[in-house]
Design a protein around this motif. Structure first.
Motif, PDB file in Angstrom:
ATOM      1  N   GLU A  27     -12.278  -2.144  -7.370  1.00  0.00           N
ATOM      2  CA  GLU A  27     -11.795  -0.834  -6.957  1.00  0.00           C
ATOM      3  C   GLU A  27     -10.276  -0.824  -7.117  1.00  0.00           C
ATOM      4  OE1 GLU A  27     -12.762   1.839  -3.210  1.00  0.00           O
ATOM      5  OE2 GLU A  27     -11.338   0.250  -2.725  1.00  0.00           O
ATOM      6  N   VAL A  28      -9.772   0.083  -7.948  1.00  0.00           N
ATOM      7  CA  VAL A  28      -8.342   0.212  -8.187  1.00  0.00           C
ATOM      8  C   VAL A  28      -7.874   1.439  -7.420  1.00  0.00           C
ATOM      9  CG1 VAL A  28      -6.542   0.503  -9.921  1.00  0.00           C
ATOM     10  CG2 VAL A  28      -8.567  -0.832 -10.459  1.00  0.00           C
ATOM     11  N   ARG A  29      -6.817   1.273  -6.617  1.00  0.00           N
ATOM     12  CA  ARG A  29      -6.312   2.353  -5.775  1.00  0.00           C
ATOM     13  C   ARG A  29      -4.852   2.637  -6.071  1.00  0.00           C
ATOM     14  NH1 ARG A  29      -7.503  -0.255  -0.277  1.00  0.00           N
ATOM     15  NH2 ARG A  29      -8.312  -1.926  -1.519  1.00  0.00           N
ATOM     16  N   ARG A  40      -0.363   0.329  -8.182  1.00  0.00           N
ATOM     17  CA  ARG A  40      -1.804   0.121  -8.061  1.00  0.00           C
ATOM     18  C   ARG A  40      -2.111  -1.166  -7.323  1.00  0.00           C
ATOM     19  NH1 ARG A  40      -4.123   1.531 -14.069  1.00  0.00           N
ATOM     20  NH2 ARG A  40      -3.192   3.589 -14.219  1.00  0.00           N
ATOM     21  N   THR A  41      -3.194  -1.151  -6.578  1.00  0.00           N
ATOM     22  CA  THR A  41      -3.751  -2.372  -6.010  1.00  0.00           C
ATOM     23  C   THR A  41      -5.219  -2.415  -6.380  1.00  0.00           C
ATOM     24  OG1 THR A  41      -4.341  -1.316  -3.915  1.00  0.00           O
ATOM     25  CG2 THR A  41      -2.173  -2.356  -4.035  1.00  0.00           C
ATOM     26  N   SER A  42      -5.779  -3.611  -6.428  1.00  0.00           N
ATOM     27  CA  SER A  42      -7.196  -3.728  -6.758  1.00  0.00           C
ATOM     28  C   SER A  42      -7.844  -4.759  -5.859  1.00  0.00           C
ATOM     29  CB  SER A  42      -7.381  -4.114  -8.223  1.00  0.00           C
ATOM     30  OG  SER A  42      -6.821  -5.378  -8.469  1.00  0.00           O
ATOM     31  N   ALA A  43      -9.129  -4.540  -5.588  1.00  0.00           N
ATOM     32  CA  ALA A  43      -9.913  -5.447  -4.766  1.00  0.00           C
ATOM     33  C   ALA A  43     -11.369  -5.334  -5.192  1.00  0.00           C
ATOM     34  CB  ALA A  43      -9.777  -5.101  -3.296  1.00  0.00           C
ATOM     35  N   LEU A  63      -2.813   7.485 -12.241  1.00  0.00           N
ATOM     36  CA  LEU A  63      -3.516   7.365 -10.977  1.00  0.00           C
ATOM     37  C   LEU A  63      -2.705   8.077  -9.908  1.00  0.00           C
ATOM     38  CD1 LEU A  63      -6.094   5.908 -10.000  1.00  0.00           C
ATOM     39  CD2 LEU A  63      -4.662   4.011  -9.332  1.00  0.00           C
ATOM     40  N   LYS A  64      -3.353   8.911  -9.119  1.00  0.00           N
ATOM     41  CA  LYS A  64      -2.666   9.644  -8.060  1.00  0.00           C
ATOM     42  C   LYS A  64      -2.627   8.813  -6.790  1.00  0.00           C
ATOM     43  CE  LYS A  64      -4.185  14.021  -9.905  1.00  0.00           C
ATOM     44  NZ  LYS A  64      -5.068  15.167  -9.728  1.00  0.00           N
ATOM     45  N   LEU A  65      -1.732   9.142  -5.908  1.00  0.00           N
ATOM     46  CA  LEU A  65      -1.598   8.442  -4.636  1.00  0.00           C
ATOM     47  C   LEU A  65      -2.875   8.620  -3.815  1.00  0.00           C
ATOM     48  CD1 LEU A  65       0.447   6.821  -2.968  1.00  0.00           C
ATOM     49  CD2 LEU A  65       1.158   8.960  -1.927  1.00  0.00           C
ATOM     50  N   GLY A  66      -3.510   7.524  -3.429  1.00  0.00           N
ATOM     51  CA  GLY A  66      -4.734   7.565  -2.645  1.00  0.00           C
ATOM     52  C   GLY A  66      -6.000   7.655  -3.464  1.00  0.00           C
ATOM     53  N   GLN A  67      -5.902   7.841  -4.767  1.00  0.00           N
ATOM     54  CA  GLN A  67      -7.085   7.951  -5.621  1.00  0.00           C
ATOM     55  C   GLN A  67      -7.718   6.575  -5.805  1.00  0.00           C
ATOM     56  OE1 GLN A  67      -6.238   9.521  -9.489  1.00  0.00           O
ATOM     57  NE2 GLN A  67      -8.380   9.583 -10.091  1.00  0.00           N
TER      58      GLN A  67
END
Length: 81
Positions: free
Chosen positions: A55-57, A68-71, A35-39
């Motif tokens: 949504e995983v960021r 990663r964070t998710s919401a 996962l890229k930064l901001g993706q």
């Protein structure tokens, strides 16, 4: 003949755009990979309430890579007129 080529080109472009639009939601979070930064990636694994999708960021850079964070976010369907 020119009309045939234009129609064929527009068909190829529309198929390519439809394929990229469909690839936005995954079934499992393990399928994401790097996962890229901001993706942002949408994951439909059933962990969020009805009408929402996870949504995983890519949140921030760490020594081990991107954390990663998710919401849960609202699931947006196709726009209707």
């Amino acid at each position: 003949m020119l009309l045939y080529r234009a129609a064929s080109l527009s068909l190829v472009i529309s198929i390519a755009l439809a394929a990229t639009a469909r690839a936005g939601t995954l079934g499992r979070e393990q399928d994401i990979g790097d996962l890229k930064l901001g993706q942002r990636v949408l994951v439909d694994d059933g962990t969020c309430p009805a009408g929402q999708v996870k949504e995983v960021r890519g949140a921030k850079m760490t020594d081990k890579g991107v954390s990663r964070t998710s919401a849960c976010v609202p699931r947006y369907g196709p726009k209707s007129k």
